[in-house]
Design an enzyme around this catalytic site. Sequence first.
Site, mmCIF file in Angstrom:
data_model
loop_
_atom_site.group_PDB
_atom_site.id
_atom_site.type_symbol
_atom_site.label_atom_id
_atom_site.label_comp_id
_atom_site.label_asym_id
_atom_site.label_seq_id
_atom_site.Cartn_x
_atom_site.Cartn_y
_atom_site.Cartn_z
ATOM 1 N N HIS A 11 0.924 -1.084 0.029
ATOM 2 C CA HIS A 11 0.053 -0.109 -0.001
ATOM 3 C C HIS A 11 0.863 1.241 -0.136
ATOM 4 O O HIS A 11 0.273 2.298 -0.401
ATOM 5 C CB HIS A 11 -0.935 0.090 1.214
ATOM 6 C CG HIS A 11 -1.989 -0.938 1.363
ATOM 7 N ND1 HIS A 11 -2.795 -1.224 0.204
ATOM 8 C CD2 HIS A 11 -2.259 -2.095 2.151
ATOM 9 C CE1 HIS A 11 -3.686 -2.124 0.397
ATOM 10 N NE2 HIS A 11 -3.527 -2.582 1.528
ATOM 11 N N ASP B 25 -4.484 -12.548 4.597
ATOM 12 C CA ASP B 25 -5.711 -12.004 5.052
ATOM 13 C C ASP B 25 -6.905 -12.605 4.156
ATOM 14 O O ASP B 25 -8.053 -12.176 4.346
ATOM 15 C CB ASP B 25 -5.911 -10.489 5.172
ATOM 16 C CG ASP B 25 -5.263 -9.439 4.054
ATOM 17 O OD1 ASP B 25 -4.681 -10.488 2.926
ATOM 18 O OD2 ASP B 25 -4.929 -8.713 4.102
ATOM 19 N N HIS C 25 -6.688 -7.122 0.090
ATOM 20 C CA HIS C 25 -6.760 -5.792 -0.405
ATOM 21 C C HIS C 25 -6.244 -5.524 -1.796
ATOM 22 O O HIS C 25 -5.191 -6.170 -2.167
ATOM 23 C CB HIS C 25 -6.041 -4.920 0.936
ATOM 24 C CG HIS C 25 -6.596 -5.123 2.044
ATOM 25 N ND1 HIS C 25 -6.191 -6.115 3.039
ATOM 26 C CD2 HIS C 25 -7.735 -4.481 2.827
ATOM 27 C CE1 HIS C 25 -6.953 -6.078 4.197
ATOM 28 N NE2 HIS C 25 -7.667 -5.020 3.975
ATOM 29 N N ASP D 253 -3.424 -10.908 -1.998
ATOM 30 C CA ASP D 253 -3.965 -10.372 -0.576
ATOM 31 C C ASP D 253 -5.450 -10.200 -0.889
ATOM 32 O O ASP D 253 -5.767 -9.757 -2.056
ATOM 33 C CB ASP D 253 -3.072 -9.004 -0.470
ATOM 34 C CG ASP D 253 -3.267 -8.332 1.110
ATOM 35 O OD1 ASP D 253 -4.364 -8.099 1.187
ATOM 36 O OD2 ASP D 253 -2.336 -8.452 1.854
#
Length: 280
Positions: free
Chosen positions: A14, A137, A51, A49
């Site tokens: 990120h 995750d 995200h 992931d």
Amino acid sequence: DADIAINWSGGLHHAKKSEASGFCYINDIVLAILELLKVHARVLYIDIDIHHGDGVEEAFYCTDRVMTFSLHKYGDFFPGTGHIKDTGAKEGTGFSVNAPLTSGMTDETYVRIFKPVMAKIMEVFRPGAIVLQCGADSIVGDRLGCFNLSLKGHAECVRYTKSFNVPTLVLGGGGYTIRNVARCWAYETSVLLDVELPDEIPYNDYYEFYAPDYKLHLTPDQRENLNTDASLESVRIDLLTQLNGLKGAPSVQMMEVPPDFELIKGSVGVEDDRTETKEE
């Protein structure tokens, strides 16, 4: 040199050029890809992931030398990016590949998107190296996640990527139920090494963290998969259409490879010594 390199503490996807974001203070992935581009004409980045890998996509959004492929929860979910129509800009148009998904993804439905899109990417892009971010995750039971993948389903993406026999850098990423993160990356290390692991976790200093079953593998929850067959087929077709529109693997004129940081640092030390000598 290595066919596969692993850094489970990496994968901070990120972070941006001038700001930290989403628990990521520096984007090690972007830095690694920049190094790989010194010796490879094309690099593929894959992100499993939950995200969206926004920091990596943003860094290479306008180039055709890096293709980014991210499967992620999309909607009212951090970071809010990764729409299927976000495909890149300028020379990079078509080289950002986003698979927006929703809650409840199962092993079967996840692989139904991953494998055909990955196969088409390898056909049209032909990367010299791959960077694979394995955020944990997206597996069942994560505190922040909402997918329903087992370890075997998550690792199937790792296994399939490995099957192309392209030099690969494997990284960690998200994961907020720590005992399951350890399970996931231990199992995926075994997949990368072609080693079978028993389901029984051996006694260790952290044994009680794995109560009550003390098993390696996780059982998916009995929950609804909000990704319908129609929505998944739409994503699959849109991404394959996007990839079919690319005009083959881009070529690049390879220039002289810049020296490593250590050599530059050593040269600076030599220059400093010469300066001190002259001053004396």
